[in-house]
Write an enzyme that holds these catalytic residues in place. Structure first.
Site, PDB file in Angstrom:
ATOM      1  N   ARG A   1       0.815  -1.239   0.000  1.00 13.52           N
ATOM      2  CA  ARG A   1       0.000   0.000   0.000  1.00 13.52           C
ATOM      3  C   ARG A   1       0.844   1.281   0.000  1.00 13.52           C
ATOM      4  O   ARG A   1       0.379   2.344   0.411  1.00 13.52           O
ATOM      5  CB  ARG A   1      -0.987   0.012   1.162  1.00 13.52           C
ATOM      6  CG  ARG A   1      -1.958  -1.144   1.114  1.00 13.52           C
ATOM      7  CD  ARG A   1      -3.215  -0.881   1.893  1.00 13.52           C
ATOM      8  NE  ARG A   1      -4.136  -1.979   1.692  1.00 13.52           N
ATOM      9  CZ  ARG A   1      -4.159  -3.079   2.408  1.00 13.52           C
ATOM     10  NH1 ARG A   1      -3.298  -3.242   3.394  1.00 13.52           N
ATOM     11  NH2 ARG A   1      -5.032  -4.022   2.143  1.00 13.52           N
ATOM     12  N   LYS A  20       4.391  11.331 -12.145  1.00  9.36           N
ATOM     13  CA  LYS A  20       3.477  10.529 -12.973  1.00  9.36           C
ATOM     14  C   LYS A  20       4.093   9.143 -13.108  1.00  9.36           C
ATOM     15  O   LYS A  20       5.210   8.991 -13.612  1.00  9.36           O
ATOM     16  CB  LYS A  20       3.287  11.151 -14.358  1.00  9.36           C
ATOM     17  CG  LYS A  20       2.305  12.304 -14.371  1.00  9.36           C
ATOM     18  CD  LYS A  20       1.945  12.696 -15.788  1.00  9.36           C
ATOM     19  CE  LYS A  20       0.979  13.866 -15.808  1.00  9.36           C
ATOM     20  NZ  LYS A  20       0.705  14.357 -17.166  1.00  9.36           N
ATOM     21  N   GLU A  50      12.543  16.724 -25.736  1.00 12.17           N
ATOM     22  CA  GLU A  50      11.854  17.153 -24.503  1.00 12.17           C
ATOM     23  C   GLU A  50      12.556  18.364 -23.873  1.00 12.17           C
ATOM     24  O   GLU A  50      11.923  19.160 -23.184  1.00 12.17           O
ATOM     25  CB  GLU A  50      11.773  16.002 -23.490  1.00 12.17           C
ATOM     26  CG  GLU A  50      11.061  14.751 -24.001  1.00 12.17           C
ATOM     27  CD  GLU A  50       9.549  14.768 -23.823  1.00 12.17           C
ATOM     28  OE1 GLU A  50       8.976  15.833 -23.510  1.00 12.17           O
ATOM     29  OE2 GLU A  50       8.930  13.697 -24.016  1.00 12.17           O
ATOM     30  N   LYS A  92      10.331  22.150 -15.129  1.00 12.45           N
ATOM     31  CA  LYS A  92       9.352  21.114 -14.764  1.00 12.45           C
ATOM     32  C   LYS A  92       8.991  21.229 -13.279  1.00 12.45           C
ATOM     33  O   LYS A  92       7.810  21.100 -12.906  1.00 12.45           O
ATOM     34  CB  LYS A  92       9.871  19.719 -15.090  1.00 12.45           C
ATOM     35  CG  LYS A  92       8.816  18.666 -14.760  1.00 12.45           C
ATOM     36  CD  LYS A  92       8.643  17.578 -15.741  1.00 12.45           C
ATOM     37  CE  LYS A  92       7.403  16.752 -15.384  1.00 12.45           C
ATOM     38  NZ  LYS A  92       7.302  15.506 -16.074  1.00 12.45           N
ATOM     39  N   GLU A 103      -2.430  18.197 -12.603  1.00 11.04           N
ATOM     40  CA  GLU A 103      -2.952  18.653 -13.889  1.00 11.04           C
ATOM     41  C   GLU A 103      -4.419  19.069 -13.770  1.00 11.04           C
ATOM     42  O   GLU A 103      -5.253  18.723 -14.596  1.00 11.04           O
ATOM     43  CB  GLU A 103      -2.783  17.528 -14.926  1.00 11.04           C
ATOM     44  CG  GLU A 103      -2.491  18.034 -16.315  1.00 11.04           C
ATOM     45  CD  GLU A 103      -1.974  16.937 -17.246  1.00 11.04           C
ATOM     46  OE1 GLU A 103      -0.902  16.364 -16.962  1.00 11.04           O
ATOM     47  OE2 GLU A 103      -2.648  16.678 -18.243  1.00 11.04           O
ATOM     48  N   ARG A 140      -0.010  22.259 -16.084  1.00 16.75           N
ATOM     49  CA  ARG A 140       0.794  21.052 -16.323  1.00 16.75           C
ATOM     50  C   ARG A 140       0.513  20.472 -17.705  1.00 16.75           C
ATOM     51  O   ARG A 140       1.382  19.858 -18.327  1.00 16.75           O
ATOM     52  CB  ARG A 140       0.562  20.006 -15.226  1.00 16.75           C
ATOM     53  CG  ARG A 140       1.516  18.828 -15.380  1.00 16.75           C
ATOM     54  CD  ARG A 140       1.654  17.961 -14.151  1.00 16.75           C
ATOM     55  NE  ARG A 140       2.616  16.902 -14.425  1.00 16.75           N
ATOM     56  CZ  ARG A 140       3.106  16.072 -13.530  1.00 16.75           C
ATOM     57  NH1 ARG A 140       2.748  16.182 -12.266  1.00 16.75           N
ATOM     58  NH2 ARG A 140       3.982  15.129 -13.872  1.00 16.75           N
ATOM     59  N   ASN A 187       2.415  18.787 -22.317  1.00 15.09           N
ATOM     60  CA  ASN A 187       2.014  17.874 -23.389  1.00 15.09           C
ATOM     61  C   ASN A 187       2.141  18.509 -24.769  1.00 15.09           C
ATOM     62  O   ASN A 187       1.577  17.981 -25.736  1.00 15.09           O
ATOM     63  CB  ASN A 187       0.573  17.398 -23.163  1.00 15.09           C
ATOM     64  CG  ASN A 187       0.460  16.550 -21.918  1.00 15.09           C
ATOM     65  OD1 ASN A 187       1.380  15.814 -21.584  1.00 15.09           O
ATOM     66  ND2 ASN A 187      -0.652  16.656 -21.207  1.00 15.09           N
ATOM     67  N   HIS A 242       2.317  16.351 -27.845  1.00 22.51           N
ATOM     68  CA  HIS A 242       1.969  14.978 -27.469  1.00 22.51           C
ATOM     69  C   HIS A 242       0.719  14.450 -28.151  1.00 22.51           C
ATOM     70  O   HIS A 242       0.604  13.245 -28.362  1.00 22.51           O
ATOM     71  CB  HIS A 242       1.823  14.862 -25.948  1.00 22.51           C
ATOM     72  CG  HIS A 242       3.149  14.816 -25.232  1.00 22.51           C
ATOM     73  ND1 HIS A 242       4.082  15.816 -25.328  1.00 22.51           N
ATOM     74  CD2 HIS A 242       3.704  13.885 -24.413  1.00 22.51           C
ATOM     75  CE1 HIS A 242       5.148  15.508 -24.591  1.00 22.51           C
ATOM     76  NE2 HIS A 242       4.934  14.335 -24.035  1.00 22.51           N
ATOM     77  N   HIS A 293       1.373  11.261 -29.970  1.00 23.11           N
ATOM     78  CA  HIS A 293       0.691  10.036 -29.547  1.00 23.11           C
ATOM     79  C   HIS A 293       0.079   9.324 -30.761  1.00 23.11           C
ATOM     80  O   HIS A 293       0.141   8.098 -30.880  1.00 23.11           O
ATOM     81  CB  HIS A 293      -0.387  10.379 -28.522  1.00 23.11           C
ATOM     82  CG  HIS A 293      -1.260   9.224 -28.163  1.00 23.11           C
ATOM     83  ND1 HIS A 293      -0.913   8.321 -27.184  1.00 23.11           N
ATOM     84  CD2 HIS A 293      -2.431   8.787 -28.675  1.00 23.11           C
ATOM     85  CE1 HIS A 293      -1.840   7.390 -27.108  1.00 23.11           C
ATOM     86  NE2 HIS A 293      -2.778   7.655 -27.995  1.00 23.11           N
ATOM     87  N   HIS A 347       9.500   7.644 -28.261  1.00 28.98           N
ATOM     88  CA  HIS A 347       8.574   8.626 -27.691  1.00 28.98           C
ATOM     89  C   HIS A 347       9.078  10.066 -27.924  1.00 28.98           C
ATOM     90  O   HIS A 347       8.327  10.932 -28.394  1.00 28.98           O
ATOM     91  CB  HIS A 347       8.397   8.354 -26.193  1.00 28.98           C
ATOM     92  CG  HIS A 347       7.533   9.363 -25.501  1.00 28.98           C
ATOM     93  ND1 HIS A 347       6.174   9.434 -25.685  1.00 28.98           N
ATOM     94  CD2 HIS A 347       7.856  10.377 -24.648  1.00 28.98           C
ATOM     95  CE1 HIS A 347       5.690  10.443 -24.968  1.00 28.98           C
ATOM     96  NE2 HIS A 347       6.681  11.019 -24.323  1.00 28.98           N
TER      97      HIS A 347
END
Ligand code: NAD
Ligand code: GLY
Length: 377
Positions: free
Chosen positions: A126, A148, A190, A232, A242, A247, A251, A254, A258, A272
């Site tokens: 947990r 993330k 990036e 960042k 976000e 935030r 992207n 992206h 994507h 990526h």
């Protein structure tokens, strides 16, 4: 030459603030740097089959020298380690080490190992602490910072995961010496992203220094990593989950990227970071076509990304596969992206270099026209 002193950047999150340390030689100092943060003198390092033989032993030795018991678990290199089955095997491997709630996990690798280990830490017993030791440029400037974490499902990438912050990030700039050039270049996309979002001065720095950084200039690499982590850290501290559009600016490129990755199978055909690079050029082209951004800015972005060697023309991706691209299929992938809300396409668009914003009202005919032209180019 005297080695550069490491620089520390704080991610300022109430109750969960942490440091990002950037500099050379950090793998060998990791035990001493991590020890004060550990709830108990026991860590389990997770790495992949490429990175573990390069740096695993040195990291274990560094912990043991600091009086910390360290086990090393190795997963396959590449995106397949973020599949459910691989995640299950990792969880059992971790439990074989008899961890308790005071055990800390350490991610030693690129974004795959970081995302996977972070999510494992979020759910093991947990929740146990974890530390990021990113070894790709992409992971040092983006994925290791901000919490993330997650894994992939047949419905898409990163759809199962958690916001779960590390206790510390150690970005050892020396490890980039063994990173394949193509991976370094993908991570560089990036880096450029931070300039394009809200820092035109940093973009100009990239134009002047990007080639040197990619050729191995250590001071330029370190500066780029520091600037990226500062950007960042600032964005994550202001919008950790976000919940505003801040935030979401991370992207940039992206939604397009994507779609390109989905079409090429999220594998070695298009990395990526390469997809993000091509996607950022497309976001500028679309913004220019919509009259939002000066065409000269879109051309400047395309020129820089192309000059350093990122693949921008669709027909240059995966060889001569021009017939494979279809605007309608790309738009379908964009609709399936988790950034799309209520079926509405969401894009990060720009009013110029360093002026990104979130748009949920893009005219689909303009988008289609831009994609048709990009496929034909
Ligand atoms: P990766 O982790 O697959 O690493 C790329 C390759 O480089 C791998 O084969 C790895 O073994 C090898 N490698 C890593 N470090 C090396 C080194 N120092 N020397 C030699 N080889 C080395 O890929 P990546 O580009 O780092 O990360 C991509 C992943 O990151 C994707 O799964 C993506 O979804 C995720 N990501 C997450 C976030 C986030 O915010 N969590 C952000 C961006 C990307
Ligand atoms: N890489 C996007 C984010 O961290 O939000």
């Amino acid at each position: 030459m005297t080695p550069q002193a490491p620089r520390t950047i704080r991610v300022d999150l109430a109750g969960r603030a942490y440091d990002i340390v950037v500099g050379p030689g950090l793998i060998d100092r990791a035990g001493a740097l991590c020890r004060p943060l550990l709830a108990a003198a026991k860590v389990i390092i997770v790495s992949d089959e490429t990175v573990a033989p390069l740096y695993g032993r040195r990291l274990v030795d560094s912990f043991e020298k600091a009086g910390v018991k360290a086990a090393l678990i190795t997963v396959a290199a590449g995106e397949s380690s973020k599949e459910f089955a691989a995640f299950g095997r990792l969880m059992n491997g971790l439990l074989d080490q008899r961890p308790d709630r005071k055990t800390t996990l350490v991610a030693l690798g690129g974004g795959v190992v970081g995302d996977l280990t972070g999510f494992a830490a979020a759910v093991l017993l947990r929740g146990v602490d974890f530390i990021q030791i990113p070894t790709t440029l992409l992971a040092q400037v983006d994925s290791s910072v901000g919490g993330k974490t997650g894994i992939n499902t047949r419905h898409g990438k990163n759809l199962v995961g958690a916001f779960y912050q590390p206790r510390l990030v150690l970005a050892d700039t020396d490890v980039l010496d063994t990173l394949p050039k193509r991976e370094l270049l993908a991570g560089y996309a990036e880096v450029v992203k931070y300039g394009l979002i809200d820092d035109p001065v940093f973009f100009a720095w990239c134009e002047a220094n990007g080639a040197g950084l990619l050729e191995g200039d250590a001071a330029k690499r370190t500066y780029a990593i520091e600037q990226s982590c500062l950007a960042k850290a600032r964005i994550v501290a202001a919008d950790e989950r976000e919940t505003t559009d801040l935030r979401a600016l991370l992207n940039l490129g992206h939604t397009f990227g994507h779609a390109l990755e989905a079409e090429t199978g999220f594998g070695g055909e298009l990395l990526h970071g390469e997809a993000v690079g091509a996607g950022m050029a497309m976001a500028f082209d679309l913004s220019s076509r919509l009259g939002l951004c000066p065409p000269a800015d879109a051309a400047r972005v395309r020129d820089h990304l192309g000059a350093v060697g990122l693949p921008l023309r669709l027909r240059s991706i995966g060889g001569d596969n021009r017939r494979r691209w279809e605007a309608a299929r790309l738009i379908e992938h964009m609709r399936g992206d988790k950034k799309a809300a209520d079926g509405r396409l969401t894009f990060v668009l720009v009013r110029g270099i360093g002026q990104a914003f979130v748009s949920r009202s893009v005219d689909e005919a303009a988008l289609r026209g831009m994609l048709v032209d990009a496929i034909a180019a």
